[in-house]
Scaffold this motif. Structure first.
Motif, PDB file in Angstrom:
ATOM      1  N   PRO A   1       0.882  -1.465  -0.142  1.00  0.00           N
ATOM      2  CA  PRO A   1      -0.094  -0.133   0.358  1.00  0.00           C
ATOM      3  C   PRO A   1       1.093   1.498  -0.338  1.00  0.00           C
ATOM      4  CG  PRO A   1      -0.377  -0.878   1.943  1.00  0.00           C
ATOM      5  CD  PRO A   1       0.306  -2.065   1.317  1.00  0.00           C
ATOM      6  N   LEU A   2       1.909   0.551   0.598  1.00  0.00           N
ATOM      7  CA  LEU A   2       3.209   2.221   0.222  1.00  0.00           C
ATOM      8  C   LEU A   2       3.774   2.531  -1.098  1.00  0.00           C
ATOM      9  CD1 LEU A   2       4.432   1.257   3.618  1.00  0.00           C
ATOM     10  CD2 LEU A   2       2.707   3.004   3.837  1.00  0.00           C
ATOM     11  N   LYS A   3       3.219   1.317  -2.263  1.00  0.00           N
ATOM     12  CA  LYS A   3       3.670   2.076  -3.622  1.00  0.00           C
ATOM     13  C   LYS A   3       3.185   3.943  -3.562  1.00  0.00           C
ATOM     14  CE  LYS A   3       4.038  -2.203  -5.676  1.00  0.00           C
ATOM     15  NZ  LYS A   3       5.732  -2.046  -5.338  1.00  0.00           N
ATOM     16  N   ASP A   4       2.216   3.908  -3.094  1.00  0.00           N
ATOM     17  CA  ASP A   4       1.598   5.427  -3.613  1.00  0.00           C
ATOM     18  C   ASP A   4       1.992   6.665  -2.890  1.00  0.00           C
ATOM     19  OD1 ASP A   4      -0.456   7.822  -3.631  1.00  0.00           O
ATOM     20  OD2 ASP A   4      -2.475   6.083  -4.034  1.00  0.00           O
ATOM     21  N   VAL A   5       2.765   7.312  -3.417  1.00  0.00           N
ATOM     22  CA  VAL A   5       3.212   8.429  -2.797  1.00  0.00           C
ATOM     23  C   VAL A   5       1.888   9.004  -1.252  1.00  0.00           C
ATOM     24  CG1 VAL A   5       2.988  10.655  -3.897  1.00  0.00           C
ATOM     25  CG2 VAL A   5       4.619  10.470  -2.698  1.00  0.00           C
ATOM     26  N   ARG A   6       0.979   9.277  -1.474  1.00  0.00           N
ATOM     27  CA  ARG A   6       0.145   9.734  -1.318  1.00  0.00           C
ATOM     28  C   ARG A   6       0.024   9.151   0.580  1.00  0.00           C
ATOM     29  NH1 ARG A   6      -4.861   9.728  -5.327  1.00  0.00           N
ATOM     30  NH2 ARG A   6      -4.111   7.552  -5.362  1.00  0.00           N
ATOM     31  N   VAL A   7       0.075   7.570   0.590  1.00  0.00           N
ATOM     32  CA  VAL A   7      -0.168   6.770   1.914  1.00  0.00           C
ATOM     33  C   VAL A   7       1.515   7.498   2.758  1.00  0.00           C
ATOM     34  CG1 VAL A   7       0.104   5.176   2.434  1.00  0.00           C
ATOM     35  CG2 VAL A   7      -1.722   5.260   0.739  1.00  0.00           C
ATOM     36  N   ARG A   8       2.862   7.497   1.626  1.00  0.00           N
ATOM     37  CA  ARG A   8       3.630   7.943   2.940  1.00  0.00           C
ATOM     38  C   ARG A   8       3.311   9.245   3.278  1.00  0.00           C
ATOM     39  NH1 ARG A   8       5.187   5.652  -2.776  1.00  0.00           N
ATOM     40  NH2 ARG A   8       6.989   7.739  -2.642  1.00  0.00           N
ATOM     41  N   GLN A   9       2.475  10.150   2.234  1.00  0.00           N
ATOM     42  CA  GLN A   9       2.421  11.458   3.035  1.00  0.00           C
ATOM     43  C   GLN A   9       1.423  11.540   4.069  1.00  0.00           C
ATOM     44  OE1 GLN A   9       2.027  13.175  -0.910  1.00  0.00           O
ATOM     45  NE2 GLN A   9       3.861  13.982  -1.355  1.00  0.00           N
ATOM     46  N   ALA A  10       0.474  10.356   3.942  1.00  0.00           N
ATOM     47  CA  ALA A  10      -0.808  10.734   5.096  1.00  0.00           C
ATOM     48  C   ALA A  10      -0.037  10.582   6.595  1.00  0.00           C
ATOM     49  CB  ALA A  10      -1.895   9.743   4.413  1.00  0.00           C
TER      50      ALA A  10
ATOM     51  N   ARG B   1      13.094  16.230  -2.128  1.00  0.00           N
ATOM     52  CA  ARG B   1      12.239  15.263  -2.472  1.00  0.00           C
ATOM     53  C   ARG B   1      12.135  14.145  -1.375  1.00  0.00           C
ATOM     54  NH1 ARG B   1       9.585  16.163  -5.115  1.00  0.00           N
ATOM     55  NH2 ARG B   1       8.605  13.980  -5.784  1.00  0.00           N
ATOM     56  N   LEU B   2      13.261  13.998  -0.450  1.00  0.00           N
ATOM     57  CA  LEU B   2      12.976  12.850   0.188  1.00  0.00           C
ATOM     58  C   LEU B   2      12.062  13.154   1.622  1.00  0.00           C
ATOM     59  CD1 LEU B   2      16.573  12.200   1.785  1.00  0.00           C
ATOM     60  CD2 LEU B   2      15.369  11.308  -0.115  1.00  0.00           C
ATOM     61  N   VAL B   3      11.691  15.141   1.433  1.00  0.00           N
ATOM     62  CA  VAL B   3      10.509  15.335   2.364  1.00  0.00           C
ATOM     63  C   VAL B   3       8.936  14.765   1.416  1.00  0.00           C
ATOM     64  CG1 VAL B   3       8.987  17.271   3.710  1.00  0.00           C
ATOM     65  CG2 VAL B   3      11.264  16.862   3.624  1.00  0.00           C
ATOM     66  N   ASP B   4       9.629  15.473  -0.081  1.00  0.00           N
ATOM     67  CA  ASP B   4       8.154  16.134  -0.967  1.00  0.00           C
ATOM     68  C   ASP B   4       7.143  13.902  -1.241  1.00  0.00           C
ATOM     69  OD1 ASP B   4       7.701  18.452  -0.210  1.00  0.00           O
ATOM     70  OD2 ASP B   4       8.650  18.849  -1.765  1.00  0.00           O
ATOM     71  N   ASP B   5       9.104  13.509  -1.453  1.00  0.00           N
ATOM     72  CA  ASP B   5       8.462  11.675  -2.008  1.00  0.00           C
ATOM     73  C   ASP B   5       8.804  10.766  -0.745  1.00  0.00           C
ATOM     74  OD1 ASP B   5       7.698   9.988  -3.390  1.00  0.00           O
ATOM     75  OD2 ASP B   5       9.218  10.162  -4.704  1.00  0.00           O
ATOM     76  N   PRO B   6       8.632  11.018   0.751  1.00  0.00           N
ATOM     77  CA  PRO B   6       8.909  10.068   1.328  1.00  0.00           C
ATOM     78  C   PRO B   6       8.969   8.392   1.046  1.00  0.00           C
ATOM     79  CG  PRO B   6       6.782  11.064   2.121  1.00  0.00           C
ATOM     80  CD  PRO B   6       6.708  10.978   0.389  1.00  0.00           C
ATOM     81  N   PRO B   7      10.106   8.603   1.349  1.00  0.00           N
ATOM     82  CA  PRO B   7      10.403   6.844   1.331  1.00  0.00           C
ATOM     83  C   PRO B   7      11.156   6.147   2.659  1.00  0.00           C
ATOM     84  CG  PRO B   7      12.535   8.081   1.144  1.00  0.00           C
ATOM     85  CD  PRO B   7      11.980   8.862   0.958  1.00  0.00           C
ATOM     86  N   TRP B   8      10.502   7.682   3.682  1.00  0.00           N
ATOM     87  CA  TRP B   8      10.642   7.025   5.068  1.00  0.00           C
ATOM     88  C   TRP B   8       9.491   7.635   6.033  1.00  0.00           C
ATOM     89  CZ3 TRP B   8      16.027   7.588   7.374  1.00  0.00           C
ATOM     90  CH2 TRP B   8      17.033   6.479   6.412  1.00  0.00           C
ATOM     91  N   LEU B   9       8.723   6.882   7.072  1.00  0.00           N
ATOM     92  CA  LEU B   9       8.006   7.940   8.139  1.00  0.00           C
ATOM     93  C   LEU B   9       8.646   7.917   9.145  1.00  0.00           C
ATOM     94  CD1 LEU B   9       5.423   8.836   9.452  1.00  0.00           C
ATOM     95  CD2 LEU B   9       5.518   6.464  10.789  1.00  0.00           C
ATOM     96  N   TYR B  10       9.432   9.718   8.766  1.00  0.00           N
ATOM     97  CA  TYR B  10      10.130  10.684  10.095  1.00  0.00           C
ATOM     98  C   TYR B  10       9.287  10.990  10.974  1.00  0.00           C
ATOM     99  CZ  TYR B  10      12.271  11.575   5.347  1.00  0.00           C
ATOM    100  OH  TYR B  10      12.908  11.418   4.212  1.00  0.00           O
ATOM    101  N   ILE B  11       9.637  10.402  12.293  1.00  0.00           N
ATOM    102  CA  ILE B  11       9.515  10.406  13.644  1.00  0.00           C
ATOM    103  C   ILE B  11       9.958  10.970  14.302  1.00  0.00           C
ATOM    104  CG2 ILE B  11       8.214   8.800  15.113  1.00  0.00           C
ATOM    105  CD1 ILE B  11       8.603   6.649  13.171  1.00  0.00           C
ATOM    106  N   VAL B  12      11.119  10.921  14.991  1.00  0.00           N
ATOM    107  CA  VAL B  12      11.757  11.561  16.245  1.00  0.00           C
ATOM    108  C   VAL B  12      12.907  11.403  15.624  1.00  0.00           C
ATOM    109  CG1 VAL B  12      10.556  11.744  17.847  1.00  0.00           C
ATOM    110  CG2 VAL B  12      12.141  10.329  17.917  1.00  0.00           C
ATOM    111  N   HIS B  13      13.941  13.044  16.043  1.00  0.00           N
ATOM    112  CA  HIS B  13      15.692  13.063  16.125  1.00  0.00           C
ATOM    113  C   HIS B  13      16.480  12.670  17.561  1.00  0.00           C
ATOM    114  CE1 HIS B  13      16.064  14.426  11.607  1.00  0.00           C
ATOM    115  NE2 HIS B  13      14.549  15.121  12.432  1.00  0.00           N
ATOM    116  N   ASP B  14      16.996  11.534  18.098  1.00  0.00           N
ATOM    117  CA  ASP B  14      17.447  11.695  19.281  1.00  0.00           C
ATOM    118  C   ASP B  14      18.650  12.439  19.839  1.00  0.00           C
ATOM    119  OD1 ASP B  14      18.169   9.724  21.059  1.00  0.00           O
ATOM    120  OD2 ASP B  14      19.636   8.626  20.186  1.00  0.00           O
ATOM    121  N   LEU B  15      17.991  12.575  21.272  1.00  0.00           N
ATOM    122  CA  LEU B  15      18.954  13.714  21.853  1.00  0.00           C
ATOM    123  C   LEU B  15      20.402  13.083  21.767  1.00  0.00           C
ATOM    124  CD1 LEU B  15      17.038  16.363  22.844  1.00  0.00           C
ATOM    125  CD2 LEU B  15      18.598  16.474  20.809  1.00  0.00           C
ATOM    126  N   ASN B  16      20.453  11.265  22.063  1.00  0.00           N
ATOM    127  CA  ASN B  16      21.807  10.369  22.469  1.00  0.00           C
ATOM    128  C   ASN B  16      22.143  10.621  23.941  1.00  0.00           C
ATOM    129  OD1 ASN B  16      23.680   8.975  22.071  1.00  0.00           O
ATOM    130  ND2 ASN B  16      24.498  10.435  21.061  1.00  0.00           N
TER     131      ASN B  16
END
Length: 533
Positions: free
Chosen positions: A295-304, A491-506
């Motif tokens: 289902p993640l082939k659709d960029v709209r799902v990845r953006q959603a 392009r990594l943001v607008d056609d996202p290959p990942w779900l971006y969640i958080v950046h670690d503060l280590n």
């Protein structure tokens, strides 16, 4: 000199004559790994393996510069004192080796040792070929295409294409003494228990699987100004966060990685030191775009999905030890660019995008995510993913189930083909990632580096991203490189290959006896600066 008042004459004479005894200093570290990383010279267990059993023991031609905390770590000379692109071939880099360097076993580090180790990683028919180490190294340096000895102190390494960022791949090539392989009867399983010899500021003195690895200060380290202050280091795998805190409180360790967020306040009250720092790191889900019927082939799902995540809520849940991630880079990074999508918690927009892709409440999106119990940079994977499971259900009616595996199993899955049985039908993988440089960007996202060759697990292909990456690979002007990097990140943001969640503060927790630690903007740390008092 008058004797101390009240001491017997004989005792006073003994105190004056005897040399002052110094207790041996030992630094004990509780890692997040479930087992000790491999000890042949290319450690597994991700970048935690590299942090503790990579660079401190086995070095590269190029090393990370961990001397500054005000900016992301760059590169510095390591076993090569300098390097440059070949004037007649922009694909080839010439590395001039540092003279006088020896492995821990006394054998010389030279061009023959470089070629021998590169054969170990890249030449499948060489006697020293080590498949696990080769898989890790090839994925981290996917552009490497050839190499040769020029003379005893010079080697040439060639990429498959010109790349201005090539040295940022060479930094992951570590070197083990060829004599270690011979001493072990040409058996890599035995090399890891010898122990193996590197060139670093520490040498391995003992290996006990599932229990500990012991290191000792290398008194003959080639960089006299960077010889370690601490005599010994003990590395202990403790995968459960609360167990690490208990070990620290009990005095069994002096330093723990990734303490449980709800234990930080009580640790501070008890006098332990908590360190945090922003560094190039992102904690995402890798989308499995390439799998049949994904289902993640659709960029709209990845953006959603990127609009359905409550990042601020997760940061609060983590007691402030993370920052919201809305791209591979942080929004404050000058190379973030100006993407059309600015992700935030917006369930209405997320549901609208899902509906446009044919996902409704009657046919909800269902995702199976492979996650780990612990691991390098994985923060607190079980409670964090449970938070996301509930969050996505509440905001956008997404049903999430998990397949929980050990960290190294998850890392191996990241190099699998999209329909590999090893994935067990996973639609996404929760694998934390460095975001330190363009070489890492190329490794994770270039269409030429799809798994299993590289780390492009999603099998993502975006022509505009590839064009921008190609432009910056051939560029030498800093402004041209920055412009192309911004275009690639957009392009990594607008056609996202990942779900971006958080950046670690280590976050780390340490005994107040640990002195000299600084938190660089890097996955890696400089153990040579640290003392235990």
């Amino acid at each position: 000199m008058p004797r101390p008042f009240g001491l017997p004459v004989a005792l006073a004479a003994l105190l004056v004559a005897a040399p002052s005894a110094r207790a041996e200093s030992v630094l004990r570290i509780g890692m997040t790994a479930a087992d000790v990383p491999t000890t042949t010279g290319m450690p597994n267990n991700g970048f935690e393996g590299m942090r503790f059993l990579g660079y401190p023991v086995f070095e590269g031609l190029v090393l990370w510069d961990l001397s500054r905390i005000d900016r992301p770590a760059g590169l510095r000379p390591g076993l090569a004192e300098r390097w440059e692109q070949a004037p007649d071939d922009p694909k080839t880099w010439i590395f001039h080796l540092r003279p006088g360097v020896r492995f821990h076993d006394g054998t010389p580090f030279d061009a023959d040792a470089v070629v021998w180790n590169l054969d170990r990683y890249f030449k499948a028919d060489s006697p020293q070929y080590e498949p696990p180490a080769a898989g890790i190294t090839r994925a981290r340096a996917p552009l490497l295409a050839g190499y040769r000895k020029i003379d005893d102190r010079t080697v040439a390494i060639t990429g498959s294409a010109p790349a201005s960022y090539f040295p940022y791949m060479v930094v992951y090539l570590l070197f083990t003494s060829p004599a270690s392989f011979e001493r072990a009867g040409r058996d890599w399983a035995k090399v890891g228990m010898l122990p193996a010899a590197g060139t670093g500021p520490f040498r391995i003195t003992g290996v006990r699987p599932r229990e500990a690895v012991d290191l000792a200060r290398n008194a003959e380290y080639w960089d006299a100004d960077s010889r370690a202050k601490v005599d010994r280091v003990r590395l202990m795998p403790i995968p459960e966060a609360n167990a690490r805190i208990a070990a620290l409180r009990a005095g069994q360790v002096d330093w723990i990685e990734a303490p449980a967020p709800d234990g930080l306040a009580s640790l501070r009250q008890a006098g332990f030191v908590i360190t945090t720092g922003s560094y190039p790191h992102v904690w995402p889900w890798f989308y499995n775009i390439g799998a049949a019927n994904s289902p993640l082939k659709d960029v709209r799902v990845r953006q959603a999905l990127n609009y359905c995540v409550d990042r601020e809520g997760l940061v609060t849940f983590l007691n402030g030890t993370a920052e919201p991630a809305v791209g591979w880079l942080k929004p404050s990074d000058p190379n973030f660019g100006a993407p059309q999508n600015r992700y935030r918690l917006d369930p209405e927009k997320g549901r609208a995008l899902l509906a446009a892709a044919g996902v409704t409440d009657k046919t909800p999106l269902a995702l199976k995510v492979m996650i780990s119990t612990s691991g390098s940079g994985q923060m607190q994977p079980l409670p964090m993913n449970e938070f996301l499971q509930e969050n996505l259900k509440q905001t956008c009616n997404v049903d999430v189930t998990f397949n929980v595996v050990e960290w190294q199993v998850l890392l191996n899955a990241g190099r699998a083909a999209p329909d590999s049985p090893s994935l067990q039908g996973a639609n996404a993988l929760n694998v934390s990632s460095p975001s330190s440089d363009v070489a890492v960007m190329a490794r994770y996202f270039a269409s030429a580096n799809v798994s299993p060759k590289g780390f492009n697990f999603p099998q993502w292909k975006d022509d505009r991203f590839d064009a921008a990456l190609s432009e910056l690979a051939g560029a030498t002007d800093p402004e041209a490189i920055a412009r192309a990097t911004r275009a690639a990140h957009e392009r990594l943001v607008d056609d996202p290959p990942w779900l971006y969640i958080v950046h670690d503060l280590n976050p780390r927790a340490m005994s107040p006896r640990v002195k000299g630690f600084v938190s660089p903007q890097s996955w890696f740390v400089d153990l040579t600066r640290i003392s235990v008092q």
